[in-house]
Design a protein around this motif. Structure first.
Motif: not given
Lengths: 612, 612
Positions: A347-356, A326-345
């Motif tokens: 995405x990386x956050x989501x991938x690391x969470x999902x891989x683990x 739930x935390x990852x989803x909230x942070x993701x939805x807040x950051x995605x699309x705001x700016x290039x760097x925010x979107x990239x971070x």
């Protein structure tokens, strides 16, 4: 889960029913030496027109009708989706409303008829419509009704420029939802034995009506997700992608404006539950259709209970994962699309969470399979439509997400330039394929196992009846029994060692196979024993913890894609390699199946948990 | 047809095999009172690691592997189709070549092993791999090898700018085709009982390799058809449709030029046969996969013979239709795209031809069903994977063409302007849906019937054993037998009237059902008798003529779409309503199934013909 549509297969009967209903056979019934005569096709009558259609033929008659209606609806949905000339939303809504009204009529007739013939006990398939399944479908139905009310509010707000059907549809849909849930509570377990041909058309009509409502929900939701994705691309300045917004918003003002915007946003957060409700209802109705005219004998079978003791580890781990998700989803939805760097971070956050998470789940699944493989029990392979539909759905819906994973892998392998974050997508996609492969095997093995307690009684029963029958004391006939049997003596029962584990029973079916394929049984292979902590009750506890953990993880993995956290869109690499339109079509087609897989796997794991 | 993959179900055994292979059960085998223990999962062994995986689990293990490979291949095909960046044709051909080489290895191992163990009799599923089916697949395979040679010639001609894989692929494909046909001739009927888990992976790998080769063939052929369609649109001056030619022709000169153009045209006339070959091979291999580890008892069943006497009417009518079809296709291909008026007249000609033919076929199918319904026989509902796959394929592939038909109907209903010729499309599309609905029922009823001769012996057998058993002379126990039984006394056998038709056997399974659903049996309903010309041998003759006629008509209806006569493209109305791209995607996806339906139905009808 549909096995939850039916609690675990009773070892006793091919299909068990709680009450035998119909009268016994007539005086002189032909021993159908080959094909079991279905009750519907009576002994051949000379000359007279056969009163009812054979079961198999009736199945085809009705399934073709259902497919024709389904294909017509799909095409209407496609026409609306591509803004086909001359096809408006009200045409689509009229078609769906007509289907729902037809189903309502049939359900009312069915409910009326079965209450009128109360005395005619109804055969019940105890595997179908487990209590907790009906509970979860009721929960989703309640949310669907709330969605319907919001849509009515939306219609009232925009009533100036919306056609009447946009108001009639949500009303009909809510009534349809309420009556259908009432119907499923009362009749999901029915094994219909009368008016079979007519009932088949009624039930298959309901199956495909729900499937079309599911497809309609998926289409609406995908369009919304796609619009949001395009808006993000515009803010990120991706000019090269054709970003014409697929706009269906009405061309007039909504009064009161604040309420309208709240409603139009709120609607899309409820769609995932409506989508789950429709697909659950169509699978339960499909089991009802498969059960029509089925021959069953009556037997009461072991009830499944939900006990929550001894699963601390699994539950705590699972709940932590849920919270993290739930935390990852909230942070993701807040950051995605705001700016290039925010979107990239994001995405990386989501991938690391999902891989683990996927690695943990894969390991848990492998451990569970390992325990099952070592402590082998025979699989219950009796005929059970609910369970068959379960496994087919698990593999079928998993293929949807495999399509997306292979798309990402191919894009990474073939793309010229690789932004840093895209490299995380490779392990994520590979793990997504492997984890589902393992999890399907674990669930499949669990739902096909004979329930723990019963299986030991049966084996004891089997051993006693066989050997007593041919007056040959077991020990002498099975020189190799040795001490191996001891360790599985059922608790508390004082059984002679030889009699409590039929170690000697070796159906040496294929001598040639034995030499090539298996380590020679005869030469007493070094027996690989379950470690002490994994024997008897401890084994069951470990399996329950695994099931509980996987159940919570699958619920967690259902949340991100259902609520708009879709790196498959936001990653961008696949869109560059495949092109925007083709990739969006692939994701829109495959994503609903991938979302349904997680919910279906969670439901199946809940049942596995209750069964162990 | 896959039932032709297996001749008609023997009434005797759930699945019959010609030779029992494996050794008998061990001394003291547990009476599995519930789930029949699969030979693969031996009695539970304490402690020792289970040597082989239970059958059901092995099925899931291998089917998931197959789906993962299939999905990866589909995505590679999609990437090549949309000119994905970084994905070239040689990547796709490398992937397909690797799959074929892997399958070749497995087939060589399998053939080697089974010839090495000649003495171990192999269980055979007599339903699988009927002789004429192997004959037709060999014919298609020969044409596929010719296609391979043309491709090699094409590669040599353009060798300057074609990658090596474009040469390696057709060579491997031809070798693969030859060995696979040899394999299917020898082993299509096998019921594999050893190395089951490994064999499952081998067989499912072959199934999906052939499916991918089928998809590759379909994609190449659709691209060619689409290019031709776009060229026609350009000549007809349709400016508004995006007519970028999907050009894959190599960018260098071909030497010698005349040969190259001949080859590149010739290739596309052979693709339909290659497409049929691949799908036939994958369905035969699927039956082999389903049969692995299946428990069968041994029984020789009735051989099907092809007799051509007494079908003059059906054959003549059918051949007339075939001739007319070839004429229509030739005229169509000449006229279409030349000029607006010529195109319209070609379309009207095709629609009129198709409407008449579909009406004739629908009437014939209805007559056949009517005869079956009146002269009822019990359906053989024994388990038969080949036959199940048959019916599923018939309904599944028919849904493909129903999608196109609904598209046309929707386009006609919603379009603003209607050129004259488009009105013929409405009856054509409706008839296309109805005719397939009826034909599927006719085929389904035929392939599920117990063969004519046998079924009469069985009934006699059934009647004698049952009633003699309980020493109750039949006549007295069945007061209603009356004279009804007389008219079906089997030819030439002097049987007591009461004993030759078990008229009295009425499993009054559900009293309540009887009252509501069926005309009351007891009150001797006015028996609707087959008219004299439809009784006994005459009935069989009429059914054989119907089957022969429908067989030839389905072959005829396979020709136009397979060889480029596709009004769905040329009509233009659907493209205007749905938009060019969406409609082309729908047709490209659905057309291969619609083409396969006709060939599959023709094959099934051939079998129906032999069986009657």
């Amino acid at each position: 889960m549909l096995e939850g549509l039916g609690s675990p297969a009773s070892p006793r009967a091919a299909a068990s029913a709680s009450v035998a209903g119909s009268s016994g056979p007539a005086a002189c019934s032909p021993p159908s030496s080959s094909a079991p005569r279905s009750p519907e096709s009576p002994a051949p009558r000379r000359g007279g027109v056969r009163a009812s259609v054979p079961q198999k033929l009736a199945e085809m008659l009705s399934s073709q009708y259902g497919l024709i209606v389904f294909v017509a609806g799909l095409l209407l949905l496609l026409a609306w989706a591509v803004h086909a000339a001359g096809v408006s939303k009200s045409d689509l809504l009229c078609f769906l409303t007509a289907l729902m009204l037809l189903q309502l009529l049939w359900m009312l007739w069915y409910v009326g008829r079965s209450s009128a013939h109360r005395r005619l006990f109804r055969l019940k398939d105890t595997h179908a419509g487990a209590g907790w399944l009906r509970g979860s479908i009721t929960l989703f139905a309640v949310i669907t009704v709330i969605l319907g009310c919001l849509k009515i509010g939306y219609f009232i707000g925009f009533s100036e420029c919306l056609s009447a059907t946009e108001g009639v549809f949500p009303v009909t849909h809510s009534v349809h939802t309420l009556l259908q849930v009432y119907f499923l509570w009362g009749h999901a377990k029915d094994i219909i034995q009368s008016f079979k041909t007519l009932e088949r058309f009624g039930v298959i009509h309901s199956v495909f009506t729900n499937l079309l409502l599911w497809a309609n929900g998926v289409l609406n939701e995908s369009k919304h997700q796609l619009n949001e994705h395009k808006e993000r691309l515009i803010t990120l300045g991706f000019g090269n992608i054709t970003t014409v917004l697929d706009d269906h918003t009405p061309q007039c003002n909504c009064t009161p404006p604040t309420l309208c915007t709240a409603i139009s946003h709120g609607i899309y957060y409820l769609y995932p539950f409506n989508i789950e409700y429709q697909i659950l209802a169509s699978t339960m109705l499909y089991v009802l259709w498969k059960n029509i005219g089925r021959k069953v004998d009556s037997h009461q079978h072991q009830k499944m209970q939900f006990k929550s003791d001894g699963v601390m580890v699994g539950a705590v781990l699972g709940l932590t994962v849920l919270a993290a998700t739930i935390a990852v989803v909230v942070v993701y939805l807040i950051h995605i699309g705001r700016s290039k760097t925010k979107s990239e971070s994001a995405l990386i956050m989501f991938y690391l969470y999902a891989i683990t998470l996927l690695m943990l789940m894969g390991a848990a699944g492998l451990a569970g399979i390992r325990i099952y493989r070592i402590d082998e029990k025979s699989l219950d392979e009796s005929k059970n439509p609910a369970r068959k539909l379960d496994s087919d759905l698990l593999v079928g819906t998993a293929s949807g997400s495999w399509l997306i994973s292979w798309g990402s892998i191919l894009a990474i392998l073939c793309a010229e330039g690789h932004p840093r974050y895209t490299w995380y997508n490779l392990p994520y996609s590979i793990l997504a394929i492997v984890e589902k492969y393992i999890q399907n095997l674990f669930i499949f093995e669990s739902i096909h196992r004979e329930p723990e307690k019963l299986s030991e009684d049966i084996q004891t029963l089997r051993v006693v009846t066989v050997c007593n029958g041919n007056t040959m004391p077991l020990a002498s006939s099975c020189p190799k029994s040795g001490g191996v049997a001891r360790d599985v003596a059922p608790q508390g029962k004082d059984m002679p060692p030889a009699a409590n584990g039929n170690v000697c029973m070796r159906e040496s079916h294929d001598k040639e196979e034995e030499k090539q394929e298996e380590s020679s049984w005869g030469g007493s292979p070094s027996p690989v024993r379950l470690p002490r902590f994994l024997q008897g009750n401890a084994k069951r506890k470990v399996l329950r913890n695994i099931a509980a953990f996987l159940f919570l993880c699958n619920i967690s993995l259902w949340i991100p894609p259902a609520f708009g956290c879709r790196p498959e869109y936001d990653n961008g690499l696949e869109e560059i390699v495949f092109g925007f339109e083709p990739w969006i079509i692939v994701v829109n087609l495959a994503m609903p199946f991938s979302i349904f897989y997680r919910m279906h796997a969670a439901a199946s794991l809940f049942e596995v948990y209750c069964k162990i």
